[in-house]
Design an enzyme around this catalytic site. Structure first.
Site, PDB file in Angstrom:
ATOM      1  N   ARG A 170      34.940  -8.464 -18.372  1.00 14.18           N
ATOM      2  CA  ARG A 170      36.361  -8.594 -17.282  1.00 14.18           C
ATOM      3  C   ARG A 170      36.428  -9.734 -16.511  1.00 14.18           C
ATOM      4  O   ARG A 170      35.504 -10.171 -15.991  1.00 14.18           O
ATOM      5  CB  ARG A 170      36.499  -7.285 -16.719  1.00 14.18           C
ATOM      6  CG  ARG A 170      37.462  -6.978 -15.887  1.00 14.18           C
ATOM      7  CD  ARG A 170      38.459  -6.306 -16.851  1.00 14.18           C
ATOM      8  NE  ARG A 170      39.571  -5.525 -16.423  1.00 14.18           N
ATOM      9  CZ  ARG A 170      40.799  -5.413 -16.479  1.00 14.18           C
ATOM     10  NH1 ARG A 170      41.082  -6.005 -17.447  1.00 14.18           N
ATOM     11  NH2 ARG A 170      41.772  -4.802 -15.828  1.00 14.18           N
ATOM     12  N   THR A 226      47.080  -5.191 -25.903  1.00 15.84           N
ATOM     13  CA  THR A 226      45.690  -5.327 -25.845  1.00 15.84           C
ATOM     14  C   THR A 226      45.251  -5.317 -27.132  1.00 15.84           C
ATOM     15  O   THR A 226      46.248  -4.907 -28.257  1.00 15.84           O
ATOM     16  CB  THR A 226      45.054  -4.397 -24.737  1.00 15.84           C
ATOM     17  OG1 THR A 226      45.415  -4.391 -23.435  1.00 15.84           O
ATOM     18  CG2 THR A 226      43.620  -4.203 -24.645  1.00 15.84           C
ATOM     19  N   THR A 244      41.625  -8.387 -24.000  1.00 16.14           N
ATOM     20  CA  THR A 244      43.068  -8.090 -23.367  1.00 16.14           C
ATOM     21  C   THR A 244      43.378  -9.714 -22.671  1.00 16.14           C
ATOM     22  O   THR A 244      42.407 -10.184 -22.187  1.00 16.14           O
ATOM     23  CB  THR A 244      43.483  -6.906 -22.675  1.00 16.14           C
ATOM     24  OG1 THR A 244      44.884  -6.928 -22.440  1.00 16.14           O
ATOM     25  CG2 THR A 244      42.793  -6.944 -21.396  1.00 16.14           C
ATOM     26  N   ASN A 256      46.213  -8.623 -20.640  1.00 15.20           N
ATOM     27  CA  ASN A 256      46.818  -7.833 -20.065  1.00 15.20           C
ATOM     28  C   ASN A 256      48.364  -7.499 -20.530  1.00 15.20           C
ATOM     29  O   ASN A 256      48.474  -7.114 -21.833  1.00 15.20           O
ATOM     30  CB  ASN A 256      47.048  -8.090 -18.796  1.00 15.20           C
ATOM     31  CG  ASN A 256      47.469  -6.892 -17.794  1.00 15.20           C
ATOM     32  OD1 ASN A 256      47.045  -5.718 -18.218  1.00 15.20           O
ATOM     33  ND2 ASN A 256      48.071  -6.996 -16.445  1.00 15.20           N
ATOM     34  N   GLU A 285      45.626 -10.514 -15.351  1.00 15.65           N
ATOM     35  CA  GLU A 285      44.965  -9.277 -15.007  1.00 15.65           C
ATOM     36  C   GLU A 285      45.007  -8.868 -13.549  1.00 15.65           C
ATOM     37  O   GLU A 285      44.675  -8.025 -13.045  1.00 15.65           O
ATOM     38  CB  GLU A 285      43.661  -9.367 -15.658  1.00 15.65           C
ATOM     39  CG  GLU A 285      43.401  -9.454 -16.826  1.00 15.65           C
ATOM     40  CD  GLU A 285      43.627  -7.946 -17.419  1.00 15.65           C
ATOM     41  OE1 GLU A 285      43.916  -7.168 -16.887  1.00 15.65           O
ATOM     42  OE2 GLU A 285      43.484  -7.854 -18.629  1.00 15.65           O
ATOM     43  N   ASP A 337      46.206  -5.788 -12.357  1.00 14.41           N
ATOM     44  CA  ASP A 337      45.442  -4.408 -12.757  1.00 14.41           C
ATOM     45  C   ASP A 337      44.756  -4.164 -11.216  1.00 14.41           C
ATOM     46  O   ASP A 337      44.271  -3.091 -11.216  1.00 14.41           O
ATOM     47  CB  ASP A 337      44.611  -4.906 -13.516  1.00 14.41           C
ATOM     48  CG  ASP A 337      44.843  -4.194 -15.026  1.00 14.41           C
ATOM     49  OD1 ASP A 337      46.243  -3.856 -14.965  1.00 14.41           O
ATOM     50  OD2 ASP A 337      44.295  -4.417 -16.094  1.00 14.41           O
TER      51      ASP A 337
END
Length: 574
Positions: A97, A370, A388, A390, A409, A412
């Protein structure tokens, strides 16, 4: 238009009839790969043919998807890789991530009135976290694969160099994002041809991305996070008004995390832990639902109970989940069957629970763009990966000279507590941004194991990912084939807004009427219910593979909603 994705199943040497009376097979009869693009599926199979395992194939599939699905993923993004090592029996999740740069404090994302400014949270340099996918590719190859990284990246480099035909979803997506993407010189160089945007059928070449991939292949992580590529990334972010540092780029690390495991009616479910919200939410929902005989219920009551389980899990997601390196998560409680029993006891089997009756305060205790792929190899190794950038085409920013489209991202994170993000989901302190912190995700690659079957499944779809995987698990438990699971109609509830969303044709009139009579609010295509996102006609892009140990056969399912996806089975050679 919904195009039927290619599914090719080649026969194994022994017939299913012969195998059905034998003990479960110890190893699959070949390899199976399902991904969102046929070129990525073929890249993975090529690496298998060259002697690689599922992890080498994952490098090829992942990197190729980053070339041919730039709307969904790429080197400028991140993902979760759920791995099963057949030799040791060990499962692990690679957390690739993205994380927040030092400059990304919450105040940077607010306008002059203190409201969330989407121009910064979803567009341009401030929306981008430090990418994790390149580090994941290196980790897969060096710690889990059999082949050199250079060999597994070769298909992606070749396709980036020689090009591939632009497809409808790609060109239409660009048209939606063109005004943002064309602000940046590096993006214009990639996506404009003689000053005109890409069109369906164009041959799309990415020589700068090919060069970036080549440096990664030759130098490993230093080929991306340091050296020439890193300098170009930093310069491009700075030129666009952002503020990354060389140190935070060089220091990015993939993290190994222990997966979440639980049982559901004879299945062992292995799925992802935080910073994905998917594993805990799936465990909550399925452990609530195991108390019901869903298979023998009418559609109205079955849907009602599934929705009520979704409602409760998403409520907990909002308050408790975030990056476990920064947030104390009551994981033991949330995964407890006793906790699920308590939640089940609050469900009225004949009436919807209004979301505002579930406490809006903590109790003491992810765009649709994604992509996902699933792999099983002949040794029994498995990979489920969801990756992804995003939202559609991420931030829109390609730093000049890299070919790398950066993610968005940062959206998020809970950039303003209690304010919904682009997927309509909220968060609080547990998911607030801090330097080095990873935003909460809905990506949910998942394994299912029973005495006779091994399954890998996952999908894109933003905050709907978790509920699509839930419906896929229930589909396998109902005895559906891999392709039937990939094609299942979908519905979703995420606590707030208090609405059931569904694809076209998911509910017949009688089911929709029955749910409404129970007190549910429905948002269907063409329905004008207030609140929530407009409900799309189709969602997601589920990719799944299954090994039936009893018949020793492999099968794959590729979502028919996707015009270019493919699931293929490659039999073992004698």
């Amino acid at each position: 238009m919904i195009a039927v994705a290619l599914t090719v199943v080649l026969p194994a040497a022994a017939s299913a009839q012969q195998a059905s009376t034998a003990a479960p097979a110890a190893h699959p009869p070949g390899a199976a790969i399902a991904s969102g693009h046929k070129l990525a599926t073929e890249a993975g199979l090529q690496i298998i043919r060259e002697g690689g395992n599922a992890f080498d194939a994952a490098v090829a599939v992942s990197s190729t998807l980053g070339v041919v699905e730039p709307i969904s993923s790429g080197l400028g993004g991140g993902g979760f890789f759920l791995l099963h090592d057949a030799k040791t029996g060990k499962d692990v999740m690679l957390d690739a991530r993205e994380y927040a740069p030092e400059s990304a404090s919450p105040d940077k994302y607010l306008d002059k009135d203190g409201k969330l400014d989407p121009a910064k949270s979803i567009n341009g340099p401030w929306s981008a976290g430090i990418p994790g996918l390149p580090a994941a590719l290196v980790e897969l190859a060096t710690k889990h694969g059999k082949l050199p990284l250079k060999q597994s990246l070769a298909p992606a480099i070749k396709i980036a160099t020689e090009g591939f035909p632009v497809y409808d979803r790609m060109s239409k997506g660009y048209a939606q994002r063109a005004s943002e993407m064309e602000k940046y010189p590096g993006t214009r160089e990639v996506y404009l041809r003689n000053g005109k945007p890409i069109q369906t059928g164009d041959l799309f070449k990415q020589p700068e991305l090919a060069h970036t991939l080549t440096l990664l292949a030759e130098k490993g992580r230093d080929g991306f996070y340091k050296g020439a590529t890193a300098k170009k990334l930093l310069a491009g972010v700075k030129a666009a008004g952002g503020a990354w540092t060389a140190e935070e780029l060089a220091n990015y690390q993939v993290k190994e995390r222990a997966p979440i495991e639980f049982d559901y009616k004879g299945w062992k479910i292995t799925t992802v832990p935080p910073p994905s919200s998917g594993g805990i939410a799936l465990a909550e929902m399925l452990q609530i639902l195991e108390g019901y005989d869903l298979k023998n219920m009418d559609p109205v009551h079955r849907t009602h109970l599934v929705v009520e389980a979704m409602r409760r899990a998403y409520r907990d997601r909002t308050f408790f989940l975030g990056d476990p390196d920064f947030t104390t998560i009551p994981q033991k409680v949330l995964l407890s069957k006793d906790y699920a029993l308590g939640l089940r006891s609050t469900i009225n089997p004949e009436k919807a629970t209004p979301s505002d009756l579930l406490s809006g305060n903590p109790t003491p205790l992810e765009d649709d763009e994604t992509t996902h792929f699933s792999i099983i190899d002949a040794e029994g190794n498995r990979v489920g990966a969801t990756q992804t950038v995003n939202l559609l085409y991420g931030s829109g920013l390609i730093p000049k000279g890299t070919g790398v489209l950066l993610n968005d991202e940062m959206d998020d994170f809970a950039l303003k507590p209690g304010t919904p993000n682009s997927f309509g989901v909220m968060g609080y302190e547990a998911n607030a941004p801090k330097p080095g912190k990873r935003p909460l995700s809905s990506m949910s690659p998942t394994f299912m194991d029973s005495a006779d079957k091994a399954v890998v499944l996952g999908t894109p779809g933003g905050s709907r990912i978790i509920t699509m995987v839930l419906l896929g698990i229930l589909g396998y438990d109902d005895g559906l084939t891999a392709q039937q699971v990939a094609a299942l109609p979908r519905y979703h509830h995420q606590w707030l807004p208090d609405l059931i969303e569904a694809e076209s044709g998911t509910f017949d009139d009688a089911t929709a009427r029955g749910l409404a009579e129970m007190g549910h609010k429905l948002k269907l295509p063409g329905n004008t219910a207030e609140g929530g996102r407009g409900s799309s006609h189709v969602w997601g892009n589920l990719q799944t593979v299954e090994w039936d140990k009893k018949t020793n056969t492999l099968s794959g399912g590729s979502d028919p909603r996707n015009e270019v996806g493919a699931a293929e089975v490659l039999p073992s050679t004698p």
